[in-house]
Design an enzyme around this catalytic site. Sequence first.
Site, short mmCIF file in Angstrom:
data_model
loop_
_atom_site.label_atom_id
_atom_site.label_comp_id
_atom_site.label_asym_id
_atom_site.label_seq_id
_atom_site.Cartn_x
_atom_site.Cartn_y
_atom_site.Cartn_z
N LYS A 162 1.27 -1.02 -0.43
CA LYS A 162 -0.10 -0.12 0.09
C LYS A 162 0.77 0.87 -0.65
CE LYS A 162 -1.67 3.20 2.43
NZ LYS A 162 -1.60 4.30 1.87
N GLU A 209 9.27 1.77 10.59
CA GLU A 209 10.40 2.74 10.18
C GLU A 209 9.43 3.81 9.96
OE1 GLU A 209 13.92 2.10 10.44
OE2 GLU A 209 13.78 -0.55 8.91
N CYS A 267 13.32 11.07 6.44
CA CYS A 267 13.20 11.03 7.74
C CYS A 267 14.67 10.96 9.09
CB CYS A 267 12.75 9.42 8.36
SG CYS A 267 13.92 8.28 7.39
N GLU A 297 9.43 15.97 14.84
CA GLU A 297 9.84 15.77 13.71
C GLU A 297 8.86 16.77 12.66
OE1 GLU A 297 9.08 12.63 11.92
OE2 GLU A 297 10.59 12.36 10.98
#
Length: 501
Positions: free
Chosen positions: A196, A272, A307, A405
């Site tokens: 997906k 992750e 990331c 973040e």
Amino acid sequence: MRFERSAPATLAEWEAVWAKTSLPAGMWLDGEWNAALDGSVATLVTPRDGSDLTVVPAGRAEDVDRAVAGARRAFEAGTWSRLPPRERGDVLLRWADLMEEHREELALLIALEMGKPAATAWAVEVRTSIGLVRWYGELADKLMDESPRGRPDSVAIVSREPLGVVAAITPWNFPMTLSCFKVPAALVAGNSVVLKPASQTPLSMLRVAELGSRAGLPDGVFQVVTGSGPVIGDALARHRGVDTLSFTGSPAVGARLLRAAGESNLKPVALELGGKSPNLIFEDVDDLDAAMDTAAWAIAFNSGQMCTAGSRLLVHASLHDEVVAGVTERLAAVRAGDPLDPSTEFGPLATRRHREDVAAEIRRGRESGARLVLGSEEIPGGPGFHLPPAVFTGVSPGDRLAQHEIFGPVLSVLSFHDEDEAIVIANHSDYGLGASVWTGSLRRAHQVSRRIVAGTVWVNCFEEGDASVPFGGRKLSGHGADKSVHGLDKFTALKTTWMAL
Ligand code: NAD
């Protein structure tokens, strides 16, 4: 067969690639294009200029059922799962060659769907993805099982078996590379895979899936389901026919997936997740210019939507002002523009909504008392979801600017006075994904690398690596590893066979 070619060199050449590209318009299931069972579609918008790009099926739980059932049928048929490993590897090698042949088109799709400059997509993202498919293709018949030296009256074999149906859920920032961190590894181990992709960016992996079938993947072995995260992602995480789930994305969604797995068949969920990576420049750095070039690149590359973005720049107090001036000057000079123009270094953010979120973080940072030395929360006019880089100084380790973040081009600069303080600040984060250390001292390089809690530490470089090394995080950045031989672990089950002689 290898295809050596150079990237289109002008905007007109990229537009010519687009003129002959047809956009994928279905889900790739059982070796063919499919609409959603109820016929629903979702519109994709290109961040290049905010226009509607195309529509793709908006799948629902019943489409996930169909995809998983097809993947299971393919697995049970054994035409892939029981193929000799070398033959599986050969399919992957043909697939890599086809991706190379279609490299411009794949780079274009990435540029259109998420705004990465096409030249960068060509040189970095598609190249890396091809490299991963090829690397696992080459590895196929080089893996060994174990037979421990046991008792004289018995033989033990410890073998690795495919799990069955693997689900992979991936984000939009590197739609192809992060999918290729998982898909070829899961396939080479003999599994079927249901991918997906992020709802904003399904196009590039849909095309890759079609190429996989042309390379010889049996129907159903690699399925791509399109639709919204909360619908398709959740249905995959709860599906009792999915044997394991590998996810790349945000910690909030990762937590949901763990819950969904716990409420269904207890499938393992490999995560992750996000990061707030520290980039440490010590006073004994050998090449300060390289450190400043890299610090600027580490927050500007992919418009900061990484990331591993070096979003916390930790500088020894004696270098602070020089580094702030140098990095700010470099970021101010970054060339923003049309993702199809090869001179563009800095593309738009991926969605209108994401740009608003990043701008809101800049406003919040400014209101918090930190000093904004570059950039602004003002949304620029003109086409595309652009937002120039921003740099804050006077940030303290506990501030939101140093903890949250942002996933955009916003750099927070902090300073330290000695090695211990630098390590305390570096580790003062819920995340533990990447870190970078700039020093001319061998002792310091080793000792600081050991003490930083992160999946990867780069010394005198940033974001380096290849398919042979694992990539993963600690703490809220996740667990487990993608890439390398270790990337196979989560896609295989250990079996012990004990034989009495
Ligand atoms: P996201 O978590 O919102 O989405 C990731 C994927 O999950 C997408 O496919 C999305 O459609 C799906 N999803 C969304 N909501 C869902 C739900 N309720 N249930 C199931 N699936 C759902 O993340 P994003 O915005 O696409 O990507 C940004 C995040 O990803 C950042 O935190 C970034 O650091 C992280 N990321 C991590 C890595 C890594 O390798 N560690 C790499 C890239 C991005």
